[in-house]
Design an enzyme around this catalytic site. Structure first.
Site, PDB file in Angstrom:
ATOM      1  N   ASN A 211       0.839  -1.190   0.000  1.00 52.27           N
ATOM      2  CA  ASN A 211       0.000   0.000   0.000  1.00 52.27           C
ATOM      3  C   ASN A 211       0.879   1.246   0.000  1.00 52.27           C
ATOM      4  O   ASN A 211       2.109   1.146  -0.055  1.00 52.27           O
ATOM      5  CB  ASN A 211      -0.956  -0.014   1.205  1.00 52.27           C
ATOM      6  CG  ASN A 211      -0.215  -0.115   2.519  1.00 52.27           C
ATOM      7  OD1 ASN A 211       0.586   0.757   2.879  1.00 52.27           O
ATOM      8  ND2 ASN A 211      -0.467  -1.196   3.267  1.00 52.27           N
ATOM      9  N   ASP A 280      -4.281  -6.446   4.910  1.00 53.39           N
ATOM     10  CA  ASP A 280      -5.382  -7.267   5.432  1.00 53.39           C
ATOM     11  C   ASP A 280      -5.408  -8.644   4.788  1.00 53.39           C
ATOM     12  O   ASP A 280      -5.919  -9.601   5.373  1.00 53.39           O
ATOM     13  CB  ASP A 280      -6.722  -6.574   5.178  1.00 53.39           C
ATOM     14  CG  ASP A 280      -6.849  -5.268   5.951  1.00 53.39           C
ATOM     15  OD1 ASP A 280      -6.373  -5.215   7.100  1.00 53.39           O
ATOM     16  OD2 ASP A 280      -7.404  -4.309   5.398  1.00 53.39           O
ATOM     17  N   LYS A 290       9.298 -16.685 -11.095  1.00 54.89           N
ATOM     18  CA  LYS A 290       8.566 -15.556 -11.656  1.00 54.89           C
ATOM     19  C   LYS A 290       7.407 -16.041 -12.517  1.00 54.89           C
ATOM     20  O   LYS A 290       7.582 -16.888 -13.397  1.00 54.89           O
ATOM     21  CB  LYS A 290       9.506 -14.685 -12.493  1.00 54.89           C
ATOM     22  CG  LYS A 290       8.806 -13.482 -13.122  1.00 54.89           C
ATOM     23  CD  LYS A 290       9.759 -12.692 -14.012  1.00 54.89           C
ATOM     24  CE  LYS A 290       9.011 -11.569 -14.720  1.00 54.89           C
ATOM     25  NZ  LYS A 290       9.891 -10.803 -15.632  1.00 54.89           N
TER      26      LYS A 290
END
Length: 402
Positions: A211, A280, A290
């Site tokens: 975030n 969360d 990858k």
């Protein structure tokens, strides 16, 4: 104290004298009243005029130069100081002070001084380690002087090792802490844990979910608590911010790592401030290789991470628990729900969509919701100032915490 706080800077001979000039500038910018003493050898590196221009005051260089016949200069400035800082402190000056020698303006003033004295040594690595220097430093510590440990790194003499004077920013933090600590005895030795920054939840070796949290709010809170005299542990997610002075930092990456570290701190904490923006959810599975792109839609199954604030609320006894709620709408409603559900003592709520209020910036505006049903607004201000106001509001809750 209505007047400016007074710092007497004593500069001895060494190449680090140029750092003392930067230190003087930072002190003046921070609104301290500064006077400067220079030894004869210090003047061979930086001129008195430099310090006079930076401090905007007369520079003291000679015991027998008395600019004001109504005062004896070395006694007058010794009495004037609230705090004395010797930076840089050469091996020569340290040796003189340890043995009570007063043969110049600096050492004579120091013998007459009753204010606390900080010493920032600067010298060659072998000089610093010499038994005579170490012995003199131990004597000064026994006499009540406070040493600022030098940094390790490249020295002007060409050596690499311990002996480089601490940076001006660090010295300024020490001065700030000295004066702030005196004003907040209620915080002395309190055990405070602060979480800050985002977490990163790995998808594959090159991708993760995160975030926009910069960690600035949490770092400011940790810095302010340490300045007040608290014993602060900062649990930081992946951010690029420098560690605040006097703070023990523990770096983590994922929500699980933050959970484990924070839970290990709960038994001895008087105050926990959970300012981190913890994920969360995390990917239910992580790829060791990858993931290659394709023309097909990509779906990632997510699973819930552990709710750190919830578990802290369930475990807490006398610990004061402060959480944050970053919301885009219904801020009061969601903050009050969080306050009750998480068993927190305070929830600091803010908008993430209003200008200057959200992640990544240097400012914030918050509303503090307390368990007793009261609330307090902090209008838009710097995060450093917001931290001061948050800790002021929390302080009454700390009175019953031993």
């Amino acid at each position: 104290m209505d007047r400016k706080k007074r710092v007497l800077l004593a500069v001895s001979g060494g190449i680090a004298a140029f750092k003392a000039a930067a230190f003087t500038s930072k002190l003046v910018q921070a609104d301290y009243d500064v006077k400067v003493i220079m030894t004869e050898n210090a003047q061979k590196f930086v001129t008195p005029l430099t310090f006079q221009a930076l401090a905007r005051d007369h520079v003291y260089t000679d015991t027998f130069t008395e600019p004001d016949p109504g005062y004896i200069a070395h006694i007058d400035i010794a009495d004037w100081a609230d705090l004395i800082f010797i930076a840089p402190a050469s091996a020569n000056v340290i040796g003189k002070l340890a043995n009570g020698i007063a043969d110049d303006m600096l050492t004579t003033t120091l013998l007459a001084a009753t204010a606390p004295v900080y010493i920032a040594p600067a010298m060659n690595v072998h000089m610093y380690a010499h038994p005579a220097v170490q012995r003199n430093m131990k004597q000064l510590e026994a006499d009540g002087f406070i040493f600022v440990e030098p940094d390790e790194g490249y020295l002007a003499c060409g050596y690499t090792g311990k002996g480089r004077m601490a940076e001006p920013e660090d010295l300024l933090s020490m001065v700030d802490h000295f004066f702030i600590r005196k004003s907040h005895p209620e915080w002395h030795n309190k055990k405070v844990v602060v979480t800050a920054g985002p977490t990163q939840e790995v998808i594959d070796p090159v991708r993760f979910l995160s975030n926009r949290s910069s960690g600035k709010m949490g770092f400011s809170l940790a810095a302010e608590a340490a300045a007040r005299g608290a014993d602060v542990t900062l649990v930081a997610g992946p951010v690029s911010l420098p560690t605040p002075h006097g703070v023990k930092r523990m770096d983590v990456v994922s929500a699980e790592e933050m959970y484990q570290i924070v839970m290990a701190q709960t038994s001895h904490a008087d105050l926990i401030i959970k300012a981190a923006a913890v994920a969360d959810y995390r990917p239910a599975e992580t790829s060791e290789k990858k993931m290659k792109k394709s023309n097909d839609p990509l779906e990632i199954k997510m699973e819930r991470t552990k709710d750190i604030l919830m578990e802290l609320g369930q475990r807490k006894e006398k610990t004061v628990l402060v959480g944050f709620a970053a919301e885009s709408n219904n801020i009061k409603e969601y903050a009050l729900q969080k306050l009750a559900k998480k068993n927190a003592d305070v929830i600091c709520a803010n908008s993430v969509i209003e200008a200057g209020h959200g992640f990544q910036g240097d400012t914030n505006a918050l509303t503090l919701f307390f368990k007793n049903g009261t609330s307090a607004d902090i209008p838009l201000t710097s995060k450093a100032d917001a931290s001061r106001k948050i800790l002021d509001a929390i302080a009454p809750l700390m009175e019953g915490v031993k």
